[in-house]
Design an enzyme around this catalytic site. Structure first.
Site, PDB file in Angstrom:
ATOM      1  N   ASP A 254       0.843  -1.198   0.000  1.00 36.28           N
ATOM      2  CA  ASP A 254       0.000   0.000   0.000  1.00 36.28           C
ATOM      3  C   ASP A 254       0.880   1.249   0.000  1.00 36.28           C
ATOM      4  O   ASP A 254       2.026   1.199   0.439  1.00 36.28           O
ATOM      5  CB  ASP A 254      -0.852   0.051   1.273  1.00 36.28           C
ATOM      6  CG  ASP A 254      -1.708  -1.182   1.443  1.00 36.28           C
ATOM      7  OD1 ASP A 254      -2.066  -1.799   0.429  1.00 36.28           O
ATOM      8  OD2 ASP A 254      -2.005  -1.518   2.611  1.00 36.28           O
TER       9      ASP A 254
HETATM   10  N1  URA Z   1      -0.743  -5.972   4.181  1.00 34.06           N
HETATM   11  C1  URA Z   1      -1.325  -4.757   4.129  1.00 34.06           C
HETATM   12  O1  URA Z   1      -2.353  -4.529   4.766  1.00 34.06           O
HETATM   13  N2  URA Z   1      -0.753  -3.827   3.371  1.00 34.06           N
HETATM   14  C2  URA Z   1       0.392  -4.016   2.696  1.00 34.06           C
HETATM   15  O2  URA Z   1       0.875  -3.102   2.032  1.00 34.06           O
HETATM   16  C3  URA Z   1       0.983  -5.273   2.763  1.00 34.06           C
HETATM   17  C4  URA Z   1       0.393  -6.240   3.522  1.00 34.06           C
END
Ligand code: URA
Length: 245
Positions: A104
């Protein structure tokens, strides 16, 4: 029409002249990403999985592997219509590369970038169970029963999560190891037990970790690291014949 003609990529990989490779295609002996190829097909050798008689064809001549410590605020996609900084703006590569999987925008930590489509495919495939480890700062301090629920599996809107390794590092700080890669999985798991994530850092991908890599810094993987990573996704035999010892 994008990509390279399949027979050209096959000829370069050593399957004979372009005409001989057209013959292989007509005989339905070639597949692209699991589908029988047809004459006229074009491929992106960086991302397509090309097999001849069921065996992987090494159509990519030069594979590169980078490890980036992605900083907060950078998007993982190859290009961003909103003009935000992407991981590809940070990592300078002599050849076209792409990120393996996705973090993310606000997630920090380790991300592999490569032009090896087979590795990317295998590492991100749902059947891949390569461990991904995260340091997770959450609101509040999860109770032993919340931690147990995270370990056992919690119900998300796309089903129950598989068992995870979860330990409490200190107040409000968890270490979570998952073997799946669903969208926003760690954030959703923690929210499901009542603890919103306030900071998320990926600290390990299978055998890869590097606590000395500063946020925003990147480096190429060593040959030993590439070997271990390919081994983790089951690509070792192939590797032994394509890389120096
Ligand atoms: N889990 C998440 O919630 N976000 C990420 O970026 C990676 C794993």
């Amino acid at each position: 029409m994008e990509g390279e003609r399949l027979q050209k990529a096959l000829a370069r990989a050593g399957y004979g002249s372009r005409r001989a490779c057209e013959q292989l295609i007509s005989e339905r002996r070639v597949t692209i990403d699991g589908r029988v190829a047809e004459l006229g097909n074009r491929v992106d050798v960086a991302t397509s999985i090309i097999c001849v008689d069921g065996a992987l064809a090494s159509t990519t001549q030069h594979t590169v592997y980078f490890l980036l410590n992605k900083p907060d605020g950078v998007v993982t996609t190859a290009s961003d219509p909103q003009g935000r900084t992407t991981v590809l703006d940070i990592v300078e590569s002599p050849v076209r590369i792409f990120p393996v999987g996705r973090l993310d925008m606000s997630t920090e930590g380790l991300l592999v970038l490569t032009n090896d489509g087979r590795l990317a495919h295998l590492l991100t495939h749902p059947s891949s169970h390569v461990a991904k480890e995260y340091l997770v700062r959450v609101e509040g301090d999860p109770s032993p029963s919340a931690i147990r629920r995270l370990r056992d599996g919690v119900e998300l809107d796309d089903g129950f999560t598989s068992p995870a390794q979860v330990s409490r590092v200190s107040e409000g700080l968890l270490r979570i190891v998952i073997h799946e890669g669903r969208n926003r999985q760690v954030r959703r798991m923690c929210a499901a037990v009542g603890h919103e994530v306030t900071r998320l850092v990926r600290t390990r991908i299978g055998p890869l970790h590097d606590a000395t890599l500063a946020p925003g810094a990147y480096r190429q993987l060593s040959i030993a690291e590439v070997r271990r990573l390919l081994e983790a996704v089951g690509l070792t035999d192939e590797m032994a014949s394509t890389m120096p010892a």
